[in-house]
Design an enzyme around this catalytic site. Structure first.
Site, PDB file in Angstrom:
ATOM      1  N   ASN A  27       0.840  -1.195   0.000  1.00 10.33           N
ATOM      2  CA  ASN A  27       0.000   0.000   0.000  1.00 10.33           C
ATOM      3  C   ASN A  27       0.880   1.251   0.000  1.00 10.33           C
ATOM      4  O   ASN A  27       1.881   1.332   0.706  1.00 10.33           O
ATOM      5  CB  ASN A  27      -1.024   0.007   1.145  1.00 10.33           C
ATOM      6  CG  ASN A  27      -0.436  -0.227   2.517  1.00 10.33           C
ATOM      7  OD1 ASN A  27       0.575  -0.891   2.672  1.00 10.33           O
ATOM      8  ND2 ASN A  27      -1.101   0.326   3.531  1.00 10.33           N
ATOM      9  N   ILE A  28       0.487   2.184  -0.837  1.00  9.09           N
ATOM     10  CA  ILE A  28       1.241   3.417  -1.047  1.00  9.09           C
ATOM     11  C   ILE A  28       0.291   4.580  -0.763  1.00  9.09           C
ATOM     12  O   ILE A  28      -0.689   4.761  -1.494  1.00  9.09           O
ATOM     13  CB  ILE A  28       1.756   3.520  -2.508  1.00  9.09           C
ATOM     14  CG1 ILE A  28       2.493   2.235  -2.938  1.00  9.09           C
ATOM     15  CG2 ILE A  28       2.621   4.769  -2.683  1.00  9.09           C
ATOM     16  CD1 ILE A  28       3.791   1.956  -2.212  1.00  9.09           C
ATOM     17  N   GLU A  29       0.565   5.306   0.304  1.00 10.46           N
ATOM     18  CA  GLU A  29      -0.362   6.377   0.728  1.00 10.46           C
ATOM     19  C   GLU A  29       0.071   7.730   0.177  1.00 10.46           C
ATOM     20  O   GLU A  29       1.140   7.866  -0.426  1.00 10.46           O
ATOM     21  CB  GLU A  29      -0.442   6.386   2.258  1.00 10.46           C
ATOM     22  CG  GLU A  29      -0.990   5.059   2.783  1.00 10.46           C
ATOM     23  CD  GLU A  29      -1.187   5.012   4.282  1.00 10.46           C
ATOM     24  OE1 GLU A  29      -0.630   5.880   5.001  1.00 10.46           O
ATOM     25  OE2 GLU A  29      -1.893   4.091   4.742  1.00 10.46           O
ATOM     26  N   CYS A  81     -10.893  -3.238  -3.551  1.00  9.03           N
ATOM     27  CA  CYS A  81      -9.941  -4.273  -3.988  1.00  9.03           C
ATOM     28  C   CYS A  81     -10.664  -5.562  -4.348  1.00  9.03           C
ATOM     29  O   CYS A  81     -10.260  -6.265  -5.279  1.00  9.03           O
ATOM     30  CB  CYS A  81      -8.915  -4.538  -2.895  1.00  9.03           C
ATOM     31  SG  CYS A  81      -7.699  -3.212  -2.787  1.00  9.03           S
ATOM     32  N   CYS A 106      -4.147   0.566  -2.289  1.00  7.69           N
ATOM     33  CA  CYS A 106      -3.985  -0.636  -1.460  1.00  7.69           C
ATOM     34  C   CYS A 106      -2.960  -1.593  -2.079  1.00  7.69           C
ATOM     35  O   CYS A 106      -2.722  -1.568  -3.295  1.00  7.69           O
ATOM     36  CB  CYS A 106      -5.313  -1.386  -1.351  1.00  7.69           C
ATOM     37  SG  CYS A 106      -6.578  -0.518  -0.421  1.00  7.69           S
ATOM     38  N   CYS A 109     -10.356  -4.538   1.254  1.00 12.60           N
ATOM     39  CA  CYS A 109     -11.454  -3.552   1.179  1.00 12.60           C
ATOM     40  C   CYS A 109     -12.360  -3.868  -0.009  1.00 12.60           C
ATOM     41  O   CYS A 109     -12.016  -4.654  -0.896  1.00 12.60           O
ATOM     42  CB  CYS A 109     -10.892  -2.139   1.085  1.00 12.60           C
ATOM     43  SG  CYS A 109     -10.303  -1.693  -0.561  1.00 12.60           S
ATOM     44  N   GLU A 120      -3.219  -4.786  -2.659  1.00  8.17           N
ATOM     45  CA  GLU A 120      -3.803  -5.716  -3.628  1.00  8.17           C
ATOM     46  C   GLU A 120      -3.837  -5.094  -5.021  1.00  8.17           C
ATOM     47  O   GLU A 120      -3.492  -5.733  -6.019  1.00  8.17           O
ATOM     48  CB  GLU A 120      -5.235  -6.088  -3.225  1.00  8.17           C
ATOM     49  CG  GLU A 120      -5.355  -6.828  -1.899  1.00  8.17           C
ATOM     50  CD  GLU A 120      -5.464  -5.924  -0.676  1.00  8.17           C
ATOM     51  OE1 GLU A 120      -4.923  -4.799  -0.706  1.00  8.17           O
ATOM     52  OE2 GLU A 120      -6.080  -6.347   0.308  1.00  8.17           O
TER      53      GLU A 120
HETATM   54  N1  THU Z   1      -5.182  -1.332   2.898  1.00  7.48           N
HETATM   55  C1  THU Z   1      -4.621  -2.199   1.999  1.00  7.48           C
HETATM   56  O1  THU Z   1      -3.572  -1.933   1.402  1.00  7.48           O
HETATM   57  N2  THU Z   1      -5.247  -3.378   1.779  1.00  7.48           N
HETATM   58  C2  THU Z   1      -6.309  -3.827   2.494  1.00  7.48           C
HETATM   59  O2  THU Z   1      -6.734  -4.951   2.275  1.00  7.48           O
HETATM   60  C3  THU Z   1      -6.951  -2.952   3.488  1.00  7.48           C
HETATM   61  C4  THU Z   1      -6.417  -1.568   3.576  1.00  7.48           C
HETATM   62  C5  THU Z   1      -4.437  -0.075   3.191  1.00  7.48           C
HETATM   63  C6  THU Z   1      -5.031   1.205   2.723  1.00  7.48           C
HETATM   64  C7  THU Z   1      -4.349   2.193   3.645  1.00  7.48           C
HETATM   65  O3  THU Z   1      -3.051   2.495   3.131  1.00  7.48           O
HETATM   66  C8  THU Z   1      -4.175   1.421   4.944  1.00  7.48           C
HETATM   67  O4  THU Z   1      -4.314   0.055   4.606  1.00  7.48           O
HETATM   68  C9  THU Z   1      -5.174   1.776   6.020  1.00  7.48           C
HETATM   69  O5  THU Z   1      -6.457   1.762   5.540  1.00  7.48           O
END
Ligand code: THU
Length: 133
Positions: free
Chosen positions: A39-41, A88, A50, A85, A52
């Site tokens: 995951n890259i914010e 995804c 996310c 989520c 995935e």
């Molecule tokens: N996130 C994912 O990368 N995958 C998931 O299955 C659930 C949520 C990430 C999104 C965000 O960067 C962090 O988790 C918190 O929501």
């Protein structure tokens, strides 16, 4: 085991200065290659991606196809196996083969196994839709 190790490696690459919740995904291909995603914010939170979707978009971008995919493993430091989520789930349903083994895991080694239909029953698919006049 190798699948989980690869998902943990992907997780170590997450960029999460805002949530500090790191997620990793590893997709195994028939030729033995692993495609990793984290995951890259972003400071503009809605632009975060996310793990995935990072993995799947990377896979297709590198020229691989649905038919090349064997399984997908996703891991996070959660109470139980990480729950992808809704966004995804929709993307996984379309971009993974129907019978793909999806392993959800946490960093303590708790796992559960599912499929694209298991994660998203009655998914929206772009088949032939009825047309309004
Ligand atoms: N996130 C994912 O990368 N995958 C998931 O299955 C659930 C949520 C990430 C999104 C965000 O960067 C962090 O988790 C918190 O929501």
């Amino acid at each position: 085991m190798k699948d989980l190790e690869q998902a943990l490696l992907a997780r170590s690459r997450a960029y999460t200065p805002y949530s500090n919740f790191k997620v990793g995904a590893a997709i195994l291909l028939k030729d033995g290659t692993y495609i990793l995603g984290a995951n890259i914010e972003n400071a503009s939170f809605g632009l975060s991606n996310c793990a995935e979707r990072s993995a799947l978009f990377s896979l297709y971008s590198q020229g691989y196809k649905k038919e090349d995919i064997v399984s997908m493993t996703i891991v996070a430091n959660d109470h139980g196996p990480v729950s992808p989520c809704g966004a995804c789930r929709q993307v996984m349903h379309e971009l993974l083969p129907k019978d793909t083994k999806i392993v959800l895991a946490n960093t303590e080694g708790k796992t559960m196994e599912t499929t694209p239909d298991g994660l998203l029953p009655y998914a929206f698919v772009l088949d032939e839709k009825p047309k309004d006049e």
